[in-house]
Design an enzyme around this catalytic site. Structure first.
Site, short mmCIF file in Angstrom:
data_model
loop_
_atom_site.label_atom_id
_atom_site.label_comp_id
_atom_site.label_asym_id
_atom_site.label_seq_id
_atom_site.Cartn_x
_atom_site.Cartn_y
_atom_site.Cartn_z
N GLU A 37 97.09 83.80 -1.71
CA GLU A 37 96.90 82.83 -2.78
C GLU A 37 98.03 81.81 -2.75
OE1 GLU A 37 94.48 81.30 -5.69
OE2 GLU A 37 94.15 83.16 -4.60
N ASP A 66 89.41 73.62 -0.60
CA ASP A 66 89.89 74.02 -1.91
C ASP A 66 89.39 72.99 -2.90
OD1 ASP A 66 91.81 76.24 -2.95
OD2 ASP A 66 92.28 74.48 -4.16
N PHE A 141 76.48 77.85 -8.06
CA PHE A 141 77.43 78.93 -8.33
C PHE A 141 78.63 78.35 -9.07
CE2 PHE A 141 78.28 77.08 -4.18
CZ PHE A 141 79.65 76.91 -4.15
N GLY A 142 79.51 79.22 -9.51
CA GLY A 142 80.72 78.75 -10.18
C GLY A 142 80.43 78.00 -11.47
N TYR A 143 81.00 76.81 -11.59
CA TYR A 143 80.85 76.00 -12.80
C TYR A 143 79.57 75.16 -12.80
CZ TYR A 143 85.85 77.00 -13.47
OH TYR A 143 87.06 77.62 -13.64
N ASP A 144 78.76 75.28 -11.76
CA ASP A 144 77.56 74.43 -11.64
C ASP A 144 76.67 74.42 -12.88
OD1 ASP A 144 78.46 73.84 -9.14
OD2 ASP A 144 76.84 74.83 -8.04
N LYS A 162 71.75 68.98 -3.56
CA LYS A 162 73.15 69.19 -3.92
C LYS A 162 74.04 69.05 -2.69
CE LYS A 162 76.47 72.58 -5.57
NZ LYS A 162 76.76 74.01 -5.73
N HIS A 167 80.67 66.99 -4.59
CA HIS A 167 82.04 66.70 -4.20
C HIS A 167 82.32 67.24 -2.80
CE1 HIS A 167 81.47 70.40 -6.40
NE2 HIS A 167 82.51 70.93 -5.78
N ARG A 168 81.79 68.44 -2.52
CA ARG A 168 81.98 69.03 -1.19
C ARG A 168 81.25 68.20 -0.14
NH1 ARG A 168 81.01 73.60 -2.70
NH2 ARG A 168 83.17 74.20 -3.01
#
Length: 202
Positions: A37, A66, A141-144, A162, A167-168
């Protein structure tokens, strides 16, 4: 240069999204590697160090990424600590923090780091949106499910779409343009059309 590319991530959903983005342009291989990390307020520096660590262990051309998730009303929180915060309090916790807040503006920023024997290159992409008041959608996934872009959450947008607007995707588009030129690869007509469609959506 090879048409093969390794993505190093423990997130299988992220690996699928990257593979969907590249389609037939590159053969994407997924490797899960336990990377220490890293702490920084700059996602580009985190991505750079992750790429350095991964290449030291794998010795193949690879990408890592990241992502920062920044909410204006929370002074940019959780920022580059998005994964830790998601694991700690989840979307429910974020929505509680945003309860009654009028300014719902937020953004994702992804840094893609490519590493090979010549060094490391960084590519970034950002998408602006807003935090909604309750999760919507079953994809992503995540905050989607709580992040809305032009009336739809990222969890409501099909993966193929998507993979062209996120952003990715924006960071990957910058990387792909550079990588295809560096590698001397030629796009098929289908790949060229896919790239044109993605740029239109961006």
């Amino acid at each position: 240069m090879s048409r093969n590319l390794t993505i190093v991530t423990s997130n299988t959903n992220k690996a699928k999204e990257v593979a969907a983005f590249f389609g037939g342009t590159l053969e994407v291989r997924h490797v899960a590697l336990d990377i220490p990390e890293l702490r920084s307020d700059d996602v580009t520096e985190i991505a750079r160090e992750k790429a350095r660590y991964a290449y030291h262990h794998l010795h193949v051309p690879l990408i890592v990424d990241d992502t920062a998730f920044s909410i204006d009303a929370l002074n940019g929180f959780p920022g580059p600590y998005a994964a830790y915060v998601l694991k700690s309090i989840g979307n429910t916790g974020i929505l509680r923090l945003m309860d009654g807040v009028k300014d719902r503006n937020a953004r994702f920023t992804t840094a893609i780091a490519f590493a090979d024997e010549t060094g490391i290159e960084i590519f970034t992409g950002t998408i602006e949106g807003r935090i909604i008041t309750a999760p919507r959608g079953t994809g992503g996934f995540g905050y989607d499910p709580i992040f809305e872009v032009q009336g739809q959450t990222l969890a409501e947008i099909p993966l193929e779409e998507k993979s062209a607007i996120s952003h990715r995707a924006r960071a990957l588009t910058a990387f792909r343009d550079w990588f295809v030129k560096k590698a001397g690869l030629k796009r098929s007509p289908a790949d060229a059309k896919r790239l044109k469609d993605q740029r239109t959506l961006l």
